[in-house]
Design a protein around this motif. Sequence first.
Motif, PDB file in Angstrom:
ATOM      1  N   ASP A 459      31.805  37.526  36.253  1.00  0.00           N
ATOM      2  CA  ASP A 459      33.086  37.231  36.904  1.00  0.00           C
ATOM      3  C   ASP A 459      32.918  36.203  38.012  1.00  0.00           C
ATOM      4  O   ASP A 459      33.778  35.338  38.206  1.00  0.00           O
ATOM      5  CB  ASP A 459      33.690  38.523  37.461  1.00  0.00           C
ATOM      6  CG  ASP A 459      34.075  39.493  36.357  1.00  0.00           C
ATOM      7  OD1 ASP A 459      34.254  39.038  35.211  1.00  0.00           O
ATOM      8  OD2 ASP A 459      34.189  40.704  36.641  1.00  0.00           O
ATOM      9  N   ALA A 463      34.687  32.534  38.221  1.00  0.00           N
ATOM     10  CA  ALA A 463      35.428  32.111  39.410  1.00  0.00           C
ATOM     11  C   ALA A 463      34.946  30.748  39.897  1.00  0.00           C
ATOM     12  O   ALA A 463      35.752  29.897  40.294  1.00  0.00           O
ATOM     13  CB  ALA A 463      35.285  33.154  40.512  1.00  0.00           C
ATOM     14  N   ARG A 475      36.846  36.632  42.826  1.00  0.00           N
ATOM     15  CA  ARG A 475      36.136  37.299  41.745  1.00  0.00           C
ATOM     16  C   ARG A 475      36.901  38.530  41.251  1.00  0.00           C
ATOM     17  O   ARG A 475      36.983  38.784  40.054  1.00  0.00           O
ATOM     18  CB  ARG A 475      34.736  37.706  42.220  1.00  0.00           C
ATOM     19  CG  ARG A 475      33.883  38.358  41.121  1.00  0.00           C
ATOM     20  CD  ARG A 475      32.772  39.174  41.698  1.00  0.00           C
ATOM     21  NE  ARG A 475      33.274  40.254  42.536  1.00  0.00           N
ATOM     22  CZ  ARG A 475      33.742  41.400  42.078  1.00  0.00           C
ATOM     23  NH1 ARG A 475      33.813  41.625  40.775  1.00  0.00           N
ATOM     24  NH2 ARG A 475      34.169  42.336  42.904  1.00  0.00           N
ATOM     25  N   VAL A 478      39.632  37.516  38.982  1.00  0.00           N
ATOM     26  CA  VAL A 478      39.103  37.184  37.661  1.00  0.00           C
ATOM     27  C   VAL A 478      38.859  38.462  36.857  1.00  0.00           C
ATOM     28  O   VAL A 478      39.178  38.539  35.669  1.00  0.00           O
ATOM     29  CB  VAL A 478      37.802  36.366  37.787  1.00  0.00           C
ATOM     30  CG1 VAL A 478      37.143  36.194  36.423  1.00  0.00           C
ATOM     31  CG2 VAL A 478      38.087  35.012  38.407  1.00  0.00           C
TER      32      VAL A 478
END
Length: 497
Positions: A459, A463, A475, A478
């Motif tokens: 993640d 990002a 993050r 995401v």
Amino acid sequence: MKPSLVLKMGQQLTMTPQLQQAIRLLQLSTLDLQQEIQEALESNPMLERQEEGEDFDNSDPLADGDDAAGSPPPENTYQETQSSVENLEEVNDWSERIPSELPVDTAWEDVYQTSASSLPSNDDDEWDFTARTSGGESLQSHLLWQLNLAPMSDTDRLIAATLIDCINDQGYLEESLEEILESFDPELDIELDEIEAVLRRVQHFEPVGIGARDLRECLLLQLCQLPEDTPWRSEAQRLVGDYLDLLGGRDYSQLMRRLKLKEDELRQVVELIQRLNPRPGSQIESSEPEYIVPDVIVRKHNGRWLVELNQEAVPRLRVNPQHAGFVRRADSSADNTFMRNQLQEARWFIKSLQSRNETLMKVASQIVEHQRGFLEYGEEAMKPLVLHDIAEAVGMHESTISRVTTQKYMHTPRGIFELKYFFSSHVSTSEGGECSSTAIRAIIKKLVAAENAKKPLSDSKIASLLEEQGIQVARRTVAKYRESLGIAPSSERKRLM
């Protein structure tokens, strides 16, 4: 305080039954609207369908005098046929005048019944209870049907029925065999071995893998029922039986050592296991399928995007001119009063349908105007859009836009979408612009599809890749978008090449 009488003057908007009907029709889905129209046709003799191929006058009989000649009705709306009967114009003199536009714009707190199917018909004899309450076949009924066909003793059949009752919707046995044994009457003298034997018979029912007590047993049941000459079947059985935890942890190097397989061989074994169903009970649908009928059709013609109503979804209506001709102006008998009221209700109903279609066209046209990028290039070009933007463009309240876009569908060259799909929040970009959450989800999906299967993107990495494109997303945001797309974390996406 001493009670007293106070006379006050003021203005207040009254929601007439006709206006409430117009608002309620506005928020009905196409399927519910079709049922509402059918009920109106059956209950009102003044209404009839406009059949294809019949002559149809586009003039608007709902307007009076010069108003009808001054402005033609909008396209793609329900029309009421201009009757050639002379006294139909006389009826308009004494009947309640219908406004050219219905004020269907409402606030959030105005609530109306949204489903025509939720209310029974007034005719109790024709109301079919099972048609409105029946559902699809449940997993338990599917298994009991197979049980009735299986030759068993009465005791075994009782045990099997109890086992089936303990199987959840995913197909797993929720109770332990010991707990099931305790539920039987001691006088039946049932033993644990008998329950185990009956369970093995139930596990041979369809769908394959049913009645398992855990994932390992479920997969083994499915592997056992594969043909013996299935490639890598025995290796898959060994992997599932002894090393399922290593497979769940994506520890492929350890699996290759334990099973003494090469990487390509292990990949084929894993692919065989992945073809199995970890939730066999989900194959049996327990609910009725939901059908979608698009309300609006969008197509490109000569470089322009055109929006039109789906005329095939809902029948065209008109006032029956022969029945309307029976209404006499000066007659106050009960029969004539009934026909007069039915005529007025029919005209109001047709006008409400016109209002619904006009409002739907306004909203759909504005959505297409805002989301041309999506129609041209796909989800990555979706622009941020909220209810307030469309409400401001068409001059209506946000709650009205919400009602119009709920359970209404648009057919586009890219598929059929609910109108609410085109609304999404926004994220600021480094260049001062905005990017919709739908576009960000599409970019994340594209990045994951192109990632290295041995080293999937985390993640944080996603990002940072979005930040390189000027999209600043945290993050955790995401992770939220990834989960909404049904994409597993990077640790679970690791695959063999």
